[in-house]
Design a protein around this motif. Structure first.
Motif, mmCIF file in Angstrom:
data_model
loop_
_atom_site.group_PDB
_atom_site.id
_atom_site.type_symbol
_atom_site.label_atom_id
_atom_site.label_comp_id
_atom_site.label_asym_id
_atom_site.label_seq_id
_atom_site.Cartn_x
_atom_site.Cartn_y
_atom_site.Cartn_z
ATOM 1 N N GLY A 30 0.807 -1.208 0.000
ATOM 2 C CA GLY A 30 0.000 0.000 0.000
ATOM 3 C C GLY A 30 0.838 1.255 0.000
ATOM 4 N N ILE A 31 1.852 1.312 0.868
ATOM 5 C CA ILE A 31 2.709 2.483 0.905
ATOM 6 C C ILE A 31 3.444 2.622 -0.414
ATOM 7 N N GLN A 32 3.855 1.493 -0.963
ATOM 8 C CA GLN A 32 4.531 1.489 -2.253
ATOM 9 C C GLN A 32 3.678 2.157 -3.321
ATOM 10 N N TYR A 33 2.368 2.006 -3.205
ATOM 11 C CA TYR A 33 1.489 2.586 -4.203
ATOM 12 C C TYR A 33 1.161 4.039 -3.934
ATOM 13 N N GLY A 34 1.718 4.630 -2.900
ATOM 14 C CA GLY A 34 1.631 6.066 -2.773
ATOM 15 C C GLY A 34 0.343 6.570 -2.167
ATOM 16 N N TRP A 35 -0.021 6.109 -0.970
ATOM 17 C CA TRP A 35 -1.211 6.629 -0.306
ATOM 18 C C TRP A 35 -0.890 7.959 0.355
ATOM 19 N N ALA A 36 -0.938 9.002 -0.399
ATOM 20 C CA ALA A 36 -0.620 10.319 0.130
ATOM 21 C C ALA A 36 -1.857 10.936 0.776
ATOM 22 N N ARG A 37 -1.615 11.956 1.585
ATOM 23 C CA ARG A 37 -2.728 12.713 2.115
ATOM 24 C C ARG A 37 -3.435 13.409 0.964
ATOM 25 N N MET A 38 -4.761 13.355 0.961
ATOM 26 C CA MET A 38 -5.510 13.968 -0.126
ATOM 27 C C MET A 38 -5.562 15.478 0.039
ATOM 28 N N PRO A 39 -5.729 16.208 -1.070
ATOM 29 C CA PRO A 39 -5.907 17.658 -0.956
ATOM 30 C C PRO A 39 -7.122 17.995 -0.110
ATOM 31 N N ALA A 40 -7.057 19.133 0.575
ATOM 32 C CA ALA A 40 -8.147 19.560 1.444
ATOM 33 C C ALA A 40 -9.454 19.665 0.660
ATOM 34 N N VAL A 41 -10.543 19.240 1.306
ATOM 35 C CA VAL A 41 -11.864 19.210 0.671
ATOM 36 C C VAL A 41 -12.859 19.997 1.514
ATOM 37 N N ASP A 42 -13.653 20.824 0.858
ATOM 38 C CA ASP A 42 -14.808 21.457 1.487
ATOM 39 C C ASP A 42 -15.942 20.450 1.414
ATOM 40 N N ILE A 43 -16.276 19.813 2.526
ATOM 41 C CA ILE A 43 -17.282 18.745 2.495
ATOM 42 C C ILE A 43 -18.715 19.288 2.549
ATOM 43 N N LEU A 44 -18.855 20.607 2.654
ATOM 44 C CA LEU A 44 -20.200 21.193 2.688
ATOM 45 C C LEU A 44 -20.683 21.610 1.303
ATOM 46 N N LYS A 45 -19.869 22.452 0.614
ATOM 47 C CA LYS A 45 -20.276 23.042 -0.665
ATOM 48 C C LYS A 45 -21.724 23.536 -0.559
ATOM 49 N N LEU A 46 -21.944 24.419 0.389
ATOM 50 C CA LEU A 46 -23.291 24.868 0.716
ATOM 51 C C LEU A 46 -23.998 25.473 -0.499
ATOM 52 N N GLN A 47 -23.256 26.226 -1.313
ATOM 53 C CA GLN A 47 -23.872 26.879 -2.464
ATOM 54 C C GLN A 47 -24.490 25.879 -3.426
ATOM 55 N N ALA A 48 -23.840 24.726 -3.594
ATOM 56 C CA ALA A 48 -24.301 23.727 -4.562
ATOM 57 C C ALA A 48 -25.290 22.737 -3.959
ATOM 58 N N ASN A 49 -25.578 22.877 -2.670
ATOM 59 C CA ASN A 49 -26.455 21.913 -2.012
ATOM 60 C C ASN A 49 -27.607 22.613 -1.294
ATOM 61 N N GLU A 50 -27.509 22.831 -0.001
ATOM 62 C CA GLU A 50 -28.613 23.444 0.736
ATOM 63 C C GLU A 50 -28.864 24.894 0.349
ATOM 64 N N GLY A 51 -27.844 25.561 -0.162
ATOM 65 C CA GLY A 51 -27.973 26.966 -0.546
ATOM 66 C C GLY A 51 -27.287 27.880 0.449
ATOM 67 N N GLU A 52 -26.834 29.040 -0.024
ATOM 68 C CA GLU A 52 -26.071 29.967 0.797
ATOM 69 C C GLU A 52 -26.862 30.504 1.978
ATOM 70 N N SER A 53 -28.184 30.558 1.837
ATOM 71 C CA SER A 53 -29.021 31.120 2.902
ATOM 72 C C SER A 53 -29.762 30.034 3.670
ATOM 73 N N TYR A 54 -29.191 28.853 3.707
ATOM 74 C CA TYR A 54 -29.797 27.728 4.433
ATOM 75 C C TYR A 54 -30.135 28.155 5.854
ATOM 76 N N GLY A 55 -31.337 27.824 6.320
ATOM 77 C CA GLY A 55 -31.816 28.367 7.582
ATOM 78 C C GLY A 55 -31.625 27.493 8.796
ATOM 79 N N LYS A 56 -31.070 26.285 8.629
ATOM 80 C CA LYS A 56 -30.908 25.395 9.776
ATOM 81 C C LYS A 56 -29.438 25.300 10.182
ATOM 82 N N ASN A 57 -29.203 24.844 11.399
ATOM 83 C CA ASN A 57 -27.831 24.704 11.889
ATOM 84 C C ASN A 57 -27.112 23.563 11.172
ATOM 85 N N LEU A 58 -25.807 23.719 11.020
ATOM 86 C CA LEU A 58 -24.992 22.720 10.333
ATOM 87 C C LEU A 58 -24.255 21.864 11.352
ATOM 88 N N LYS A 59 -24.316 20.537 11.163
ATOM 89 C CA LYS A 59 -23.617 19.615 12.037
ATOM 90 C C LYS A 59 -22.746 18.692 11.185
#
Length: 509
Positions: A30-59
């Protein structure tokens, strides 16, 4: 002409110089195959999902977080138009990881000065040496918070779990650790007495400069200017723009040393955690080829955005030190807007069915939130399904695709220098970027019965993805498109192979 081919060094009898067993159950292969740390990810992407003005709390739940890069990017990207609160649960089974994350968050929350907090967080996370000012800041703002807990639990048994919640204005941080780990937290703030500036630098370079062939195999993909930058970082381990004075960095970073030994692996690189294509577009001033200067600019900007969000809205962070698959026993079900679990079955971790069974119920159901998503990552599923030896017919197609994107020489095509030769390694990496990975991942999903596992646990794969591209690190452009060669060159220079595959899941019930 028949070409000799041994894909990904799989058939060589020589053990690679960069093999390491210490990867939470990963094998040498596995290490030989290069399991590097992945680039940082925004796991919310609020604009493309719930929307920028989403009215509920995020958990949010980061079930096996590693470092905080995904937390920082996700929270830092929350739009100003969102008016709710943020609740973030960050878990990892490794205490050192949890401890470092806790200290970085305490700096983010407890230090009043924005600039001082950002620079301290940056160097705590990325530099082998710190400034005296950073140590003073930790001793003034962070150490007393930990020491108070340690003093109060002095008479308790070593395995006793102790929960502590600190409040900082509208923000709070809750940390749950055993007594043993609480005491060990203080050691993450203490430079070992035997560790001097010179001995720390020697311990660092004993690791980072030790294996010349491994270093050169990384350098071969980079431009000469970037090689100079990488060499500088390997020598001093301080994340600063090239040419900036390192004179103030005299205090060994205790989070990165175990006693007098450098605890990081020699193949770890700071830009692993960030997308090289994004990094190269950052403005580093007149020094346009300053690779680590660009990383410095990017990390500083991400931390500044993160700190800005904390200053503008209520947030609650909870850190735990548990096995990810046990979280379902202690966290409320039907709760989380997003769950990230990027240690998956193709790395010796729990299989997909178990991940869905244990983490799926924690996700909000579609009645509560139609956009709630569990994000998983598969880094070597393609490797497991690729035939060995690789068919000549497919290899020739891949070499033909590479030939349209970068010049191939006879020495490359004939394997001059052997399977471990620089040219063959470069060609191997190049062909991986143009491989038909979807075909092999489809076979992986069939073998591991993804659909059956999903149905049995009230889950389904999302189509289309709304958080991250399925293959974010694969070359996207066709060879005749403008910019295709530049894109390919950048992907080849990264630490990734283009076969890293994300899967997004949603609950159906």
């Amino acid at each position: 002409m028949k070409m000799t081919w041994q894909p990904e060094w799989a058939t060589s009898n020589r053990k690679p110089d960069f093999v390491d067993n210490d990867d939470g159950g990963a094998s040498n292969r596995g290490i030989q195959y290069g399991w590097a740390r992945m680039p940082a990810v925004d796991i919310l992407k609020l604009q493309a999902n719930e929307g920028e003005s989403y009215g509920k709390n995020l958990k949010l739940l980061f079930a096996a977080s590693g470092d905080l890069r995904n937390v920082i990017k996700t929270v830092g990207n929350i739009p100003a138009t969102y008016n709710g609160s943020i609740s973030v649960t960050v878990n990892d089974r490794d205490f050192n990881t949890v401890g470092r994350n806790a200290l970085v968050l305490l700096v983010a929350l407890a230090v009043p000065d924005d600039s001082a907090a950002v620079y301290c967080m940056l160097h705590l996370n990325h530099s082998s040496m710190n400034r005296q000012g950073d140590l003073d800041l930790l001793n003034t703002n962070v150490r007393p918070l930990i020491q108070d807990v340690v003093d109060k639990i002095a008479g308790k048994a070593a395995e006793t779990l102790q929960k502590k919640t600190w409040k900082f204005g509208a923000n709070e941080l809750c940390l749950t650790l055993s007594k043993t780990c609480w005491v060990a937290m203080l050691s993450l703030l203490e430079v070992p007495p035997a560790l001097t500036t010179k001995s720390a630098q020697r311990a660092y370079t004993d690791v980072t400069m030790a294996r010349k062939d491994s270093i050169e195999s990384q350098y071969m993909r980079h431009s000469p200017a970037h090689r100079v930058c990488k060499e500088q970082f390997r020598k001093d381990g301080i994340l600063l723009p090239f040419g900036n004075s390192r004179e103030a960095f005299t205090i060994p970073n205790p989070m990165f040393f175990q006693g007098v030994t450098w605890r990081m692996r020699d193949y770890a690189e700071d830009f692993e955690g960030w997308d090289l294509a994004e990094v190269l577009h950052l403005d580093s001033g007149l020094a346009t080829n300053d690779l680590y200067g660009k990383i410095f600019v990017g990390v500083k900007a991400a931390l500044t955005r993160f700190r800005g969000v904390l200053n503008s809205r209520a947030s609650a962070f909870a850190l735990t030190n548990l096995q990810a698959m046990s979280l379902s026993d202690s966290l409320p079900h039907n709760t989380f807007t997003r769950i990230e679990y990027c240690k998956v079955s193709d790395r010796g971790n729990p299989d997909t069915a178990k991940v869905l069974e244990r983490l799926g119920p924690l996700l909000q159901n579609p009645r509560a939130n139609a956009h709630a998503t569990l994000l998983t990552l598969f880094t070597c599923a393609v490797v497991q399904m690729s035939p060995e030896p690789f068919p000549d017919s497919e290899m020739k197609l891949e070499v033909a695709r590479v030939d349209k994107l970068m010049p191939l020489t006879i020495k490359m095509l004939t394997g001059d220098g052997g399977v471990w030769g620089v040219r063959m390694q470069l060609l191997t990496s190049a062909t991986l970027l143009v491989r038909d990975n979807e075909k092999y991942f489809s076979k992986y999903m069939q073998r591991h019965k993804f659909n059956r596992a999903a149905q049995a646990n009230g889950m389904a794969m999302k189509e289309p993805h709304t958080i991250i591209d399925k293959w974010p690190l694969r070359s996207k452009m066709s060879p005749d498109q403008e910019g295709a060669k530049e894109e390919f060159k950048t992907r080849l220079a990264s630490t990734y192979y283009g076969r890293e595959r994300y899967v997004e899941w949603q609950r159906t019930i």
